[in-house]
Each structure stands twice: as C-alpha cells, then as structure tokens.
Design a protein around this motif. Structure first.
Motif, mmCIF file in Angstrom:
data_model
loop_
_atom_site.group_PDB
_atom_site.id
_atom_site.type_symbol
_atom_site.label_atom_id
_atom_site.label_comp_id
_atom_site.label_asym_id
_atom_site.label_seq_id
_atom_site.Cartn_x
_atom_site.Cartn_y
_atom_site.Cartn_z
ATOM 1 N N SER A 64 0.937 -1.181 -0.147
ATOM 2 C CA SER A 64 0.121 0.012 0.043
ATOM 3 C C SER A 64 0.805 1.181 0.016
ATOM 4 O O SER A 64 2.154 1.045 0.357
ATOM 5 C CB SER A 64 -0.899 0.075 1.195
ATOM 6 N N THR A 65 0.441 2.285 -0.499
ATOM 7 C CA THR A 65 1.064 3.601 -0.645
ATOM 8 C C THR A 65 0.969 4.278 0.896
ATOM 9 O O THR A 65 0.101 3.710 1.679
ATOM 10 C CB THR A 65 0.511 4.569 -1.240
ATOM 11 N N ILE A 66 2.321 5.111 1.143
ATOM 12 C CA ILE A 66 1.937 5.641 2.461
ATOM 13 C C ILE A 66 0.753 6.433 2.948
ATOM 14 O O ILE A 66 0.223 6.254 3.907
ATOM 15 C CB ILE A 66 3.313 6.146 2.907
ATOM 16 N N GLN A 67 0.376 7.165 1.836
ATOM 17 C CA GLN A 67 -0.768 7.898 2.058
ATOM 18 C C GLN A 67 -2.206 6.827 2.169
ATOM 19 O O GLN A 67 -2.943 7.271 3.448
ATOM 20 C CB GLN A 67 -1.140 8.802 0.776
ATOM 21 N N ASP A 68 -2.285 5.950 1.568
ATOM 22 C CA ASP A 68 -3.428 4.839 1.862
ATOM 23 C C ASP A 68 -3.188 4.417 3.282
ATOM 24 O O ASP A 68 -4.133 3.955 3.856
ATOM 25 C CB ASP A 68 -3.457 3.933 0.784
ATOM 26 N N THR A 69 -2.008 3.760 3.593
ATOM 27 C CA THR A 69 -1.813 3.178 4.896
ATOM 28 C C THR A 69 -1.905 4.196 5.901
ATOM 29 O O THR A 69 -2.774 3.727 6.809
ATOM 30 C CB THR A 69 -0.177 2.784 5.063
ATOM 31 N N PHE A 70 -1.615 5.623 5.827
ATOM 32 C CA PHE A 70 -1.808 6.423 6.953
ATOM 33 C C PHE A 70 -3.564 6.669 7.097
ATOM 34 O O PHE A 70 -4.157 6.631 8.137
ATOM 35 C CB PHE A 70 -1.321 7.524 6.758
ATOM 36 N N ARG A 71 -4.249 6.574 5.701
ATOM 37 C CA ARG A 71 -5.986 6.704 5.822
ATOM 38 C C ARG A 71 -6.348 5.543 6.571
ATOM 39 O O ARG A 71 -7.147 5.577 7.645
ATOM 40 C CB ARG A 71 -6.189 6.847 4.559
ATOM 41 N N LYS A 72 -5.915 4.441 6.425
ATOM 42 C CA LYS A 72 -6.171 3.147 6.956
ATOM 43 C C LYS A 72 -6.103 3.104 8.414
ATOM 44 O O LYS A 72 -7.167 2.888 9.167
ATOM 45 C CB LYS A 72 -5.833 2.091 6.267
ATOM 46 N N VAL A 73 -4.971 3.357 8.739
ATOM 47 C CA VAL A 73 -4.574 3.444 10.237
ATOM 48 C C VAL A 73 -5.484 4.442 10.986
ATOM 49 O O VAL A 73 -6.196 4.151 12.062
ATOM 50 C CB VAL A 73 -3.084 3.822 10.416
ATOM 51 N N GLU A 74 -5.720 5.636 10.490
ATOM 52 C CA GLU A 74 -6.585 6.732 11.093
ATOM 53 C C GLU A 74 -8.047 6.207 11.125
ATOM 54 O O GLU A 74 -8.738 6.243 12.160
ATOM 55 C CB GLU A 74 -6.257 8.212 10.339
ATOM 56 N N GLN A 75 -8.640 5.643 10.011
ATOM 57 C CA GLN A 75 -9.858 4.879 10.174
ATOM 58 C C GLN A 75 -9.951 4.253 11.200
ATOM 59 O O GLN A 75 -11.090 3.821 11.832
ATOM 60 C CB GLN A 75 -10.197 4.493 8.748
ATOM 61 N N ARG A 76 -9.108 3.023 11.255
ATOM 62 C CA ARG A 76 -9.148 1.976 12.089
ATOM 63 C C ARG A 76 -9.106 2.663 13.548
ATOM 64 O O ARG A 76 -9.610 2.044 14.609
ATOM 65 C CB ARG A 76 -8.293 0.950 11.859
ATOM 66 N N ARG A 77 -8.064 3.558 13.683
ATOM 67 C CA ARG A 77 -7.920 4.123 15.227
ATOM 68 C C ARG A 77 -9.330 4.900 15.587
ATOM 69 O O ARG A 77 -9.676 4.816 16.710
ATOM 70 C CB ARG A 77 -6.938 5.175 15.065
ATOM 71 N N GLU A 78 -9.771 5.405 14.616
ATOM 72 C CA GLU A 78 -11.189 6.044 15.024
ATOM 73 C C GLU A 78 -12.321 4.838 15.372
ATOM 74 O O GLU A 78 -12.932 5.308 16.236
ATOM 75 C CB GLU A 78 -11.757 6.659 13.759
ATOM 76 N N GLU A 79 -12.124 3.782 14.811
ATOM 77 C CA GLU A 79 -13.176 2.753 15.245
ATOM 78 C C GLU A 79 -12.981 1.960 16.478
ATOM 79 O O GLU A 79 -13.704 1.550 17.152
ATOM 80 C CB GLU A 79 -12.987 1.505 14.032
ATOM 81 N N VAL A 80 -11.594 2.267 17.093
ATOM 82 C CA VAL A 80 -11.387 1.813 18.260
ATOM 83 C C VAL A 80 -11.434 2.838 19.441
ATOM 84 O O VAL A 80 -11.231 2.457 20.725
ATOM 85 C CB VAL A 80 -9.999 0.960 18.382
ATOM 86 N N ARG A 81 -11.777 4.115 19.055
ATOM 87 C CA ARG A 81 -11.536 5.286 20.194
ATOM 88 C C ARG A 81 -13.120 4.727 21.051
ATOM 89 O O ARG A 81 -14.063 4.573 20.620
ATOM 90 C CB ARG A 81 -12.179 6.229 19.584
#
Length: 150
Positions: A64-81
């Motif tokens: 994955s590109t770093i931009q896609d990776t960062f987006r996915k990580v932030e999305q999943r971080r939001e899901e576990v808040r």
C-alpha cells in the motif's frame, strides 16, 4: 507455506498479545483505561498504539502507498476510540486474520518491498525483517504494559 522463522516469530507475537489481553481482562474495571504516569497515559493507549503500528506494517508489506496506509490506520484508530478491552481484543483478532491471509498468499518472506515515506524517502525492506520488527515492537510495548501494571 512452510512455517519459516519470521512466521514463527509472528505467531509468538500473537500468543504474547493474547496473554496480555487475558491478564488485563481479569483486572478490576477501569484498569484498562485508567490514567497513569508513564510513557503512555493508559494501558489502552499502549494497546491501541501497538494495534495501529501492526496495521501500518502490514499495509507496507502488502504494498500500500504511505498515504493509503495512513488513511487506513486513522480510520481504524477512529473505530477503536472508546472501545472496551474485549472490543479491542476482537479488533486484534481480525488483524491477526489479515496477517494470516497475507502469510498464506505471500510465498517469499525474503522478498524486498519498497515504500516511500514523506520524511524518510524511499525505503527498502525485506518482509522477514519487517515481521521481526513487528514482533520486537510488540515485545517492547508489552513491557510498557507490564511496567504500568506494577
């Protein structure tokens, strides 16, 4: 796929994380999210950091590109808040399945992957080395949890 050393190390990572979850779930309510004076403000923060970092490296390993990776990580971080310990454990279980799928589809863990980082530039990684990094990073932060519990 024959189990190589990197996959065995990852299996250890899963086992060790499972031990942490089993222990923390037995503690009194609140210990998981209590604010502590430590490197992290809570056990939950450590476990969320470890989860997000494991997602990051898996995405890099998958190409994955770093931009896609960062987006996915932030999305999943939001899901576990605000998630409970049991809920976070379920998220980890899903992530373990994603890693297992990656291992099942990747015939060569000695293969080099290339990733471009906005600050570090182009980086080359051997998959097995990244897996060892994931395990070492997890060991370090499980140590944080242990210190926080003591």
């Amino acid at each position: 796929m024959e189990k190589n050393r990197a996959k065995k190390m990852y299996d250890y990572h899963v086992w060790a994380n499972t031990q942490v979850f089993q222990h923390v779930k037995k503690l009194p309510d609140g210990v998981y999210g209590d604010t502590l004076k430590s490197v992290f403000t809570s056990i939950k923060d450590v476990l969320v950091h470890l989860y997000a970092t494991d997602i990051t490296w898996l995405e890099i390993m998958k190409g994955s590109t770093i931009q896609d990776t960062f987006r996915k990580v932030e999305q999943r971080r939001e899901e576990v808040r605000g998630i409970s310990i049991k809920g976070l454990e379920s998220c980890y279980d899903e992530l373990y399945k994603e890693y297992d799928n990656f291992f099942a589809l990747e015939p060569d863990l000695e293969r080099t992957v290339v990733a471009e980082h906005p600050k570090m530039g182009v980086c080359e990684f051997v998959l097995a080395d990244l897996i060892h990094h994931v395990v070492n990073h997890g060991t370090y932060h499980r140590g944080n949890v242990s210190a926080m519990l003591h």
